[in-house]
Design a protein around this motif. Structure first.
Motif, PDB file in Angstrom:
ATOM      1  N   GLU A  84       0.820  -1.209   0.000  1.00 51.31           N
ATOM      2  CA  GLU A  84       0.000   0.000   0.000  1.00 51.31           C
ATOM      3  C   GLU A  84       0.855   1.260   0.000  1.00 51.31           C
ATOM      4  O   GLU A  84       0.492   2.254  -0.631  1.00 51.31           O
ATOM      5  CB  GLU A  84      -0.930   0.014   1.218  1.00 51.31           C
ATOM      6  CG  GLU A  84      -2.136  -0.865   1.092  1.00 51.31           C
ATOM      7  CD  GLU A  84      -3.102  -0.345   0.036  1.00 51.31           C
ATOM      8  OE1 GLU A  84      -3.410   0.865   0.035  1.00 51.31           O
ATOM      9  OE2 GLU A  84      -3.525  -1.153  -0.799  1.00 51.31           O
ATOM     10  N   ARG A 137      -0.411   6.297  -6.454  1.00 48.26           N
ATOM     11  CA  ARG A 137      -1.820   6.695  -6.364  1.00 48.26           C
ATOM     12  C   ARG A 137      -2.067   7.910  -7.253  1.00 48.26           C
ATOM     13  O   ARG A 137      -1.209   8.764  -7.408  1.00 48.26           O
ATOM     14  CB  ARG A 137      -2.188   7.001  -4.931  1.00 48.26           C
ATOM     15  CG  ARG A 137      -1.988   5.802  -4.033  1.00 48.26           C
ATOM     16  CD  ARG A 137      -2.867   5.898  -2.815  1.00 48.26           C
ATOM     17  NE  ARG A 137      -2.786   4.692  -2.025  1.00 48.26           N
ATOM     18  CZ  ARG A 137      -3.495   3.592  -2.255  1.00 48.26           C
ATOM     19  NH1 ARG A 137      -4.335   3.551  -3.234  1.00 48.26           N
ATOM     20  NH2 ARG A 137      -3.360   2.533  -1.484  1.00 48.26           N
ATOM     21  N   CYS A 173      -4.882   3.332  -6.930  1.00 46.66           N
ATOM     22  CA  CYS A 173      -3.725   2.870  -7.713  1.00 46.66           C
ATOM     23  C   CYS A 173      -3.838   3.300  -9.176  1.00 46.66           C
ATOM     24  O   CYS A 173      -4.872   3.108  -9.815  1.00 46.66           O
ATOM     25  CB  CYS A 173      -3.618   1.351  -7.609  1.00 46.66           C
ATOM     26  SG  CYS A 173      -2.242   0.669  -8.553  1.00 46.66           S
ATOM     27  N   THR A 181       2.462   1.842  -3.644  1.00 47.91           N
ATOM     28  CA  THR A 181       1.563   1.875  -4.798  1.00 47.91           C
ATOM     29  C   THR A 181       1.405   3.309  -5.292  1.00 47.91           C
ATOM     30  O   THR A 181       1.057   4.190  -4.512  1.00 47.91           O
ATOM     31  CB  THR A 181       0.186   1.310  -4.406  1.00 47.91           C
ATOM     32  OG1 THR A 181       0.349  -0.028  -3.965  1.00 47.91           O
ATOM     33  CG2 THR A 181      -0.768   1.335  -5.575  1.00 47.91           C
TER      34      THR A 181
END
Length: 146
Positions: A3, A8, A83, A6
């Motif tokens: 997370e 974004r 993402c 990733t």
């Protein structure tokens, strides 16, 4: 852990990315098709390009416009920051993989260069033409942003 690393992006950025990918791949495939043409006849090259572009626009209206609309809905249904790779659904990523495999297979098959040119121009012009929907969604999202 994943997370944190990733990448974004906001929906508007994902829309821009999708539009750039469709336009870029479309123009690349069309250019590759023209590059593959091996005959000396400029008239024949022009005929193949025009035929491929017309078929590509037909394919765009029948198939690719619906796919582009689904991508726009998919991007809009995601949370505000998600993402960047999620701009396409799993089904779209599978379709992309199949198209890449098809393109690689086509490039090595012993098919006449004029036919390959026509196929590449058809697919490329279809993608480039349908990218107009992604560009429109990106432009319209600017009007919605405060």
């Amino acid at each position: 852990m994943l997370e944190r690393i990733t990448p974004r992006a906001y929906p508007r950025t994902r829309q821009l990315t999708a539009a750039l990918v469709w336009s870029g791949v479309g123009f690349f495939l069309s250019a590759k098709g023209i590059y593959l043409f091996q005959e000396d006849s400029w008239g024949m090259l022009l005929a193949v390009i025009v035929a491929g572009a017309i078929l590509g626009m037909f394919k765009s209206r029948l198939i690719l416009d619906r796919v582009a609309d689904r991508i726009i809905l998919h991007i809009g249904a995601k949370p505000s920051r998600t993402c960047l790779g999620g701009l396409f659904s799993v089904r779209n990523w599978l379709l992309i993989a199949v198209m890449i495999i098809f393109g690689r297979t086509l490039s090595v098959l012993p098919i006449e260069a004029g036919i390959k040119t026509g196929l590449y121009v058809m697919v490329g012009s279809g993608l480039a033409y349908s990218s107009r929907l992604l560009w429109r969604a990106w432009k319209n999202s600017a009007a919605e942003t405060p």
